[in-house]
Write a protein that holds these residues in place. Structure first.
Motif, PDB file in Angstrom:
ATOM      1  N   UNK A   1      41.268  53.633  33.639  1.00 16.94           N
ATOM      2  CA  UNK A   1      40.268  53.034  34.415  1.00 16.94           C
ATOM      3  C   UNK A   1      40.159  51.744  34.362  1.00 16.94           C
ATOM      4  N   UNK A   2      39.747  51.553  33.152  1.00 14.79           N
ATOM      5  CA  UNK A   2      39.179  49.960  32.533  1.00 14.79           C
ATOM      6  C   UNK A   2      40.441  49.202  33.183  1.00 14.79           C
ATOM      7  N   UNK A   3      41.621  49.400  32.657  1.00 19.97           N
ATOM      8  CA  UNK A   3      42.618  48.463  32.947  1.00 19.97           C
ATOM      9  C   UNK A   3      42.992  48.245  34.417  1.00 19.97           C
ATOM     10  N   UNK A   4      42.874  49.454  35.134  1.00 14.85           N
ATOM     11  CA  UNK A   4      42.816  49.260  36.811  1.00 14.85           C
ATOM     12  C   UNK A   4      42.060  48.112  37.155  1.00 14.85           C
ATOM     13  N   UNK A   5      40.880  48.129  36.813  1.00 17.74           N
ATOM     14  CA  UNK A   5      39.870  47.138  37.266  1.00 17.74           C
ATOM     15  C   UNK A   5      39.949  45.776  36.819  1.00 17.74           C
ATOM     16  N   UNK A   6      40.050  45.583  35.477  1.00 12.84           N
ATOM     17  CA  UNK A   6      40.539  44.387  34.586  1.00 12.84           C
ATOM     18  C   UNK A   6      41.465  43.395  35.204  1.00 12.84           C
ATOM     19  N   UNK A   7      42.892  44.365  35.245  1.00 10.45           N
ATOM     20  CA  UNK A   7      44.064  43.646  35.796  1.00 10.45           C
ATOM     21  C   UNK A   7      43.886  43.277  37.406  1.00 10.45           C
ATOM     22  N   UNK A   8      43.459  44.231  37.947  1.00 12.94           N
ATOM     23  CA  UNK A   8      43.295  43.900  39.640  1.00 12.94           C
ATOM     24  C   UNK A   8      42.640  42.919  39.649  1.00 12.94           C
ATOM     25  N   UNK A   9      41.277  42.537  39.033  1.00 12.79           N
ATOM     26  CA  UNK A   9      40.543  41.487  38.898  1.00 12.79           C
ATOM     27  C   UNK A   9      41.583  40.278  38.747  1.00 12.79           C
ATOM     28  N   UNK A  10      42.291  40.192  37.979  1.00 11.19           N
ATOM     29  CA  UNK A  10      43.102  38.823  37.701  1.00 11.19           C
ATOM     30  C   UNK A  10      43.877  38.725  38.660  1.00 11.19           C
ATOM     31  N   UNK A  11      44.613  39.849  39.355  1.00 13.21           N
ATOM     32  CA  UNK A  11      45.768  39.540  40.416  1.00 13.21           C
ATOM     33  C   UNK A  11      44.648  38.986  41.641  1.00 13.21           C
ATOM     34  N   UNK A  12      43.414  39.348  41.917  1.00  9.09           N
ATOM     35  CA  UNK A  12      42.500  38.708  42.725  1.00  9.09           C
ATOM     36  C   UNK A  12      41.857  37.240  42.540  1.00  9.09           C
ATOM     37  N   UNK A  13      41.969  36.900  41.422  1.00  9.15           N
ATOM     38  CA  UNK A  13      41.658  35.671  40.958  1.00  9.15           C
ATOM     39  C   UNK A  13      42.806  34.780  41.197  1.00  9.15           C
ATOM     40  N   UNK A  14      44.055  35.155  40.938  1.00  9.88           N
ATOM     41  CA  UNK A  14      45.296  34.324  41.372  1.00  9.88           C
ATOM     42  C   UNK A  14      45.268  34.200  43.027  1.00  9.88           C
TER      43      UNK A  14
END
Length: 443
Positions: A353-366
């Motif tokens: 779940x941590x990876x789900x949100x942390x990597x999701x935030x990276x996509x959002x930043x890009x």
């Protein structure tokens, strides 16, 4: 078959409007794989860290610095080496960076102390940083208008895919060999991509058309033929505004630059703490190194699902609110990871779940970076943010190691490091929603 949407015989129009054939699709697959390779090469030190710490009797502070050195090289590569892709071409840049990464990984396996290992990690990072810019640009330039967003999204999740596959390989290797096997594996795989890129990844048509060399049209038509497209007979002259680094700090762009760069810096600090220390945290709880690597695999699996999900839900919710949400969720899940019981199934579940949100935030930043900058400074602004973010990425593992040296408890360390993502969300909140909405409609 030629699409009726294709207008004129300029090669850029052909690429943008005609359907993507198998050759282009396979090129995108190669580029996704190259990003996956970057993901493994960055994480290789985190898989090897427990074994290095044990063999060389290193404390968490020294390990944190070693983890960060690769990010230093990535920052230098993003700021200083990546612009070469606009001069010598995307394909030669990718070949150069692959050779650098292969050499750096293999030489890392020969290190006998923390200083030589740090030096080789910086060298490897130079290749990774340069590779990111070249492959990201080439992905967009190989795709047509209809599939470009999808291709870029697939490219982005290549990073956690590399973490998953590389983590599985590392877990097996660490169960049979010592930490050096992780770097040898990365070096061999990096070298294996050299002939693949040479044979199946021609230069970007967009780059060749921009450079307009005397033989450009002949080269372009050769590539178009391999793609299954008709030949072009003219290179249209288009107006081009050359962005400069100082432009992103002028006029109305200054507030945008301050906001997105600050948010990127803060989240990357948390993001790389998570990537860098999760395997070692699991090992410190009494599990063998291969189990720490397997927990990292679950975190990257969550990242793959999160990256895909964010791309889908952003259409319904909007990029800004969704990015803020997943950043706050990252902070909450990291704090929770530090407090849950050390049962393996719980560690894997929370890591997912941590990876789900942390990597999701990276996509959002890009996605946010692409929207807040106009076309002529979009690459400049994005490159600056990424380069600056590597500093945050370097600080994350280092600060985490210092806090461990001070004998601060695991729950308090993770709660402290979670603040980076939380404050990043607060910074993104200050970005005018109308700005993001206008950019989204414009694209």
């Amino acid at each position: 078959m030629t699409s009726t949407a294709a207008t004129g015989t300029d090669p850029r129009s052909i690429i943008n409007h005609e359907p993507m054939g198998r050759f282009q699709i396979f090129a995108i697959v190669i580029l996704v794989a190259l990003n996956a390779l970057d993901g493994f090469d960055v994480l290789a030190i985190t898989f090897a860290a427990p074994g290095i710490s044990k063999e060389w009797a290193l404390g968490p502070g020294a390990i944190g610095i070693v983890i960060s050195t690769g990010l230093v090289g990535m920052g230098i590569g993003s700021l200083l080496i990546a612009p070469l892709a606009d001069i010598i071409g995307r394909r030669p840049m990718i070949m150069l960076c692959l050779a650098t990464m292969a050499a750096g990984m293999l030489l890392s396996a020969t290190a006998h102390n923390v200083y030589t290992l740090a030096a080789w990690r910086v060298f490897t990072g130079l290749g990774i940083g340069g590779m990111l810019a070249a492959t990201n640009a080439m992905t967009a330039e190989y795709a047509n208008d209809q599939r470009r967003d999808l291709c870029v999204s697939l490219y982005t999740i290549g990073y956690p895919i590399g973490g998953v596959l590389g983590g599985m390989a590392a877990a097996w290797l660490l169960g049979h060999y010592d930490w050096r096997a992780v770097f040898i594996f990365g070096g061999v795989v990096s070298a294996a991509f050299l002939p693949i890129v040479w044979l199946r990844l021609p230069e970007s048509i967009e780059f060749l058309a921009m450079k307009r060399a005397p033989t450009a049209l002949q080269q372009i038509n050769g590539i178009l033929q391999r793609m299954g497209h008709r030949a072009a007979d003219v290179l249209k002259t288009t107006a081009h505004v050359q962005g400069r680094l100082l432009d992103i700090f002028r006029g109305g762009l200054l507030p945008r630059t301050l906001i997105v760069c600050s948010a990127y810096f803060l989240h990357i600090m948390t993001f790389y703490y998570v990537l860098g220390w999760v395997p070692s945290i699991v090992t410190a709880l009494g599990y063998p190194p291969q189990v720490g690597a397997s927990v990292s695999v679950w975190m990257n699996l969550g990242g793959i699902v999160g990256g895909i999900s964010l791309g889908y839900f952003a259409r319904q919710m909007g990029v800004k609110p969704l990015t803020v949400f997943v950043m706050v969720a990252t902070a909450i899940m990291l704090a929770l990871f530090g407090r849950i019981s050390p049962e393996l199934h719980m560690l894997k579940a929370v890591a997912f779940v941590l990876g789900f949100f942390a990597f999701g935030a990276m996509v959002g930043l890009y996605a946010t970076l692409a929207r807040v900058y106009p076309t002529h400074v979009r690459a400049t602004g994005t490159g600056f943010a990424i380069g600056l973010g590597r500093v945050g990425g370097m600080l994350g593992p280092t600060i985490g190691g210092w806090l461990m040296m001070m004998d601060i408890s695991r729950p308090n360390i993770t709660a402290t490091m979670a603040l980076g993502s939380f404050f990043a969300a607060m910074v993104i909140l200050t970005l005018p929603a109308s700005l993001v909405a206008v950019q989204r409609k414009a694209t």
